[in-house]
Design a protein around this motif. Structure first.
Motif, PDB file in Angstrom:
ATOM      1  N   GLY A 115       0.815  -1.425   0.329  1.00  0.00           N
ATOM      2  CA  GLY A 115       0.016  -0.202   0.409  1.00  0.00           C
ATOM      3  C   GLY A 115       0.968   1.070   0.031  1.00  0.00           C
ATOM      4  N   ASP A 116       2.171   0.804  -0.076  1.00  0.00           N
ATOM      5  CA  ASP A 116       3.506   2.418   0.225  1.00  0.00           C
ATOM      6  C   ASP A 116       3.048   2.710  -1.338  1.00  0.00           C
ATOM      7  N   GLN A 117       3.065   4.410  -1.216  1.00  0.00           N
ATOM      8  CA  GLN A 117       3.821   5.488  -2.456  1.00  0.00           C
ATOM      9  C   GLN A 117       5.108   4.610  -3.042  1.00  0.00           C
ATOM     10  N   ILE A 118       5.343   4.151  -4.243  1.00  0.00           N
ATOM     11  CA  ILE A 118       6.120   3.823  -5.066  1.00  0.00           C
ATOM     12  C   ILE A 118       6.982   4.718  -4.805  1.00  0.00           C
ATOM     13  N   PHE A 119       6.285   5.805  -6.097  1.00  0.00           N
ATOM     14  CA  PHE A 119       6.859   7.169  -6.340  1.00  0.00           C
ATOM     15  C   PHE A 119       7.919   7.948  -5.623  1.00  0.00           C
ATOM     16  N   ASN A 120       8.911   7.774  -4.412  1.00  0.00           N
ATOM     17  CA  ASN A 120       8.643   8.404  -3.279  1.00  0.00           C
ATOM     18  C   ASN A 120      10.108   8.157  -3.100  1.00  0.00           C
ATOM     19  N   VAL A 121      10.872   9.076  -3.403  1.00  0.00           N
ATOM     20  CA  VAL A 121      12.179   9.876  -3.620  1.00  0.00           C
ATOM     21  C   VAL A 121      12.812   9.424  -1.980  1.00  0.00           C
ATOM     22  N   GLY A 122      11.901   9.279  -1.169  1.00  0.00           N
ATOM     23  CA  GLY A 122      12.226   9.586   0.707  1.00  0.00           C
ATOM     24  C   GLY A 122      12.705   7.753   0.740  1.00  0.00           C
ATOM     25  N   TRP A 123      11.901   6.511  -0.174  1.00  0.00           N
ATOM     26  CA  TRP A 123      12.276   4.866   0.110  1.00  0.00           C
ATOM     27  C   TRP A 123      14.386   5.083  -0.592  1.00  0.00           C
ATOM     28  N   PHE A 124      14.777   5.748  -0.796  1.00  0.00           N
ATOM     29  CA  PHE A 124      16.201   5.388  -1.921  1.00  0.00           C
ATOM     30  C   PHE A 124      17.061   6.203  -1.500  1.00  0.00           C
ATOM     31  N   ASP A 125      16.692   7.493  -1.034  1.00  0.00           N
ATOM     32  CA  ASP A 125      17.279   8.597  -0.412  1.00  0.00           C
ATOM     33  C   ASP A 125      17.314   8.986   1.258  1.00  0.00           C
ATOM     34  N   LEU A 126      18.223   8.476   1.459  1.00  0.00           N
ATOM     35  CA  LEU A 126      18.806   8.863   2.724  1.00  0.00           C
ATOM     36  C   LEU A 126      18.792  10.264   3.152  1.00  0.00           C
ATOM     37  N   VAL A 127      19.273  10.835   2.471  1.00  0.00           N
ATOM     38  CA  VAL A 127      19.052  12.177   2.793  1.00  0.00           C
ATOM     39  C   VAL A 127      16.937  12.317   3.148  1.00  0.00           C
ATOM     40  N   ARG A 128      16.825  12.359   2.725  1.00  0.00           N
ATOM     41  CA  ARG A 128      14.990  13.048   2.011  1.00  0.00           C
ATOM     42  C   ARG A 128      14.471  11.998   2.678  1.00  0.00           C
ATOM     43  N   LYS A 129      14.932  10.439   3.467  1.00  0.00           N
ATOM     44  CA  LYS A 129      14.025   9.561   3.836  1.00  0.00           C
ATOM     45  C   LYS A 129      13.194  10.284   4.689  1.00  0.00           C
ATOM     46  N   SER A 130      13.427  11.125   5.913  1.00  0.00           N
ATOM     47  CA  SER A 130      13.173  11.754   7.199  1.00  0.00           C
ATOM     48  C   SER A 130      11.603  13.021   6.438  1.00  0.00           C
ATOM     49  N   LYS A 131      12.739  13.621   5.392  1.00  0.00           N
ATOM     50  CA  LYS A 131      10.831  14.103   5.177  1.00  0.00           C
ATOM     51  C   LYS A 131      10.150  14.072   4.706  1.00  0.00           C
ATOM     52  N   TYR A 132      10.348  12.283   3.622  1.00  0.00           N
ATOM     53  CA  TYR A 132       9.618  11.959   3.296  1.00  0.00           C
ATOM     54  C   TYR A 132       9.259  10.369   2.873  1.00  0.00           C
ATOM     55  N   PRO A 133       8.536  10.528   4.792  1.00  0.00           N
ATOM     56  CA  PRO A 133       8.589   8.870   5.282  1.00  0.00           C
ATOM     57  C   PRO A 133       7.211   8.056   4.791  1.00  0.00           C
ATOM     58  N   GLU A 134       6.725   8.859   4.407  1.00  0.00           N
ATOM     59  CA  GLU A 134       6.139   7.849   4.047  1.00  0.00           C
ATOM     60  C   GLU A 134       4.921   8.093   2.709  1.00  0.00           C
TER      61      GLU A 134
END
Length: 320
Positions: free
Chosen positions: A223-242
């Motif tokens: 059920g997760d949003q697949i086009f979320n750069v936060g999953w693949f970029d640790l720098v932006r993971k905290s900004k776009y966790p979900e």
């Protein structure tokens, strides 16, 4: 009623509707624009005031007619609601008859040369990112084009499916079926609030397969949003966790446009696909209508763009 504000009007309108957050934001943006033009509250607005605003928007601010008509559509809906509910005293909507007939503009598309240039640039970033190319491309500052493999996949999806930006942002991992090769586009991301399905062509399959694989490795659930750069970029993971909003997408296309020295947007990919396919409307008309998710065939017909060469051939055949 003299103290009835635009804030109260929009608030009650939103309560009565089931609107997406992006739609509510667009209404609020238009209302702020109107409030910047006049200090009058909604009960004092008449048609002359609307025409004065029209003059300001089109002449002083030099906005396009389509921009003005978009403002009219939003404001007319608000006033229709207010009048119908007895919140406003006007007998007739002051925004009726305020639409300006827009000129017909040629759809902005991407040439093959431009397409080659943007992919060449992104491949250079991919090589530098993976240590195969020129590492001097990185200066330690945050780069909106990274991770390059992720954004190359985004480009591929726009290039081979012609979907809208909002549709991309609403794709979940479960919406991608690699075995049967299709992507489900849910109604939350659709402009016309309709679901439809687009195919995965062979040119898109490899990058989409890699995205799904890396998503699984990152712990992504169905059920997760697949086009979320936060999953693949640790720098932006905290900004776009979900959920990732449209801002990283806009930043990517701004940076890509700046480095390529021509404008690249999701909609230009959409126009490019449709215009190319509609070179053979007798064969592709209904296929393009289905691909773009149009309700009316009229919207699809706008993509017919007879070239000067084809017009010359027709004239030579018919008139000579």
């Amino acid at each position: 009623m003299d103290d009835f504000s635009f804030g109260l009007l929009t608030e009650q309108y939103f309560y009565s509707k089931s609107l997406r957050p992006a739609t509510e934001w667009s209404y609020q943006k238009v209302v702020r624009s109107f409030e910047g033009f006049t200090s009058f509250n909604p009960t004092k607005i008449d048609h002359l005031m609307v025409l004065k605003w029209c003059h300001s928007v089109l002449n002083d601010k030099n906005c396009a007619t389509r921009t003005w008509n978009n403002k009219v559509a939003h404001m007319r809906a608000l006033f229709n609601f207010g009048i119908k509910q007895g919140l406003l005293p006007q007998a007739e909507n002051p925004f009726n008859g305020a639409v300006v007939r827009p000129g017909t503009k040629k759809k902005k598309t991407l040439t093959q040369t431009q397409m080659d240039a943007m992919y060449r640039l992104m491949e250079q970033h991919l090589d530098a990112e993976t240590g195969r190319g020129n590492s001097s491309m990185f200066n330690g500052r945050r780069n909106a084009l990274l991770p390059a493999w992720f954004w190359l996949t985004v480009m591929d999806v726009f290039r081979y499916t012609a979907i809208r930006q909002n549709q991309l942002l609403h794709i979940r991992l479960s919406d991608i079926n690699l075995e049967e090769r299709w992507i489900d586009l849910n109604l939350e991301g659709a402009k016309n609030h309709r679901e439809h399905r687009v195919p995965i062509v062979s040119s898109l399959y490899p990058s989409l397969e890699e995205l799904v694989r890396k998503g699984g490795e990152a712990g992504m659930e169905l059920g997760d949003q697949i086009f979320n750069v936060g999953w693949f970029d640790l720098v932006r993971k905290s900004k776009y966790p979900e959920v990732m909003n449209e801002y990283p997408l806009r930043a990517f296309f701004r940076r890509l446009s700046r480095e390529c020295k021509f404008t690249v947007t999701p909609h230009r990919f959409r126009h490019t696909v449709a215009t190319h396919m509609m070179k053979s409307p007798e064969r592709n008309l209904y296929a393009v209508k289905k691909l773009l998710g149009h309700v009316s065939i009229t919207s699809t017909l706008e993509y017919i763009d007879e070239s000067v060469d084809s017009l010359r051939d027709i004239l030579e055949t018919e008139l000579m």
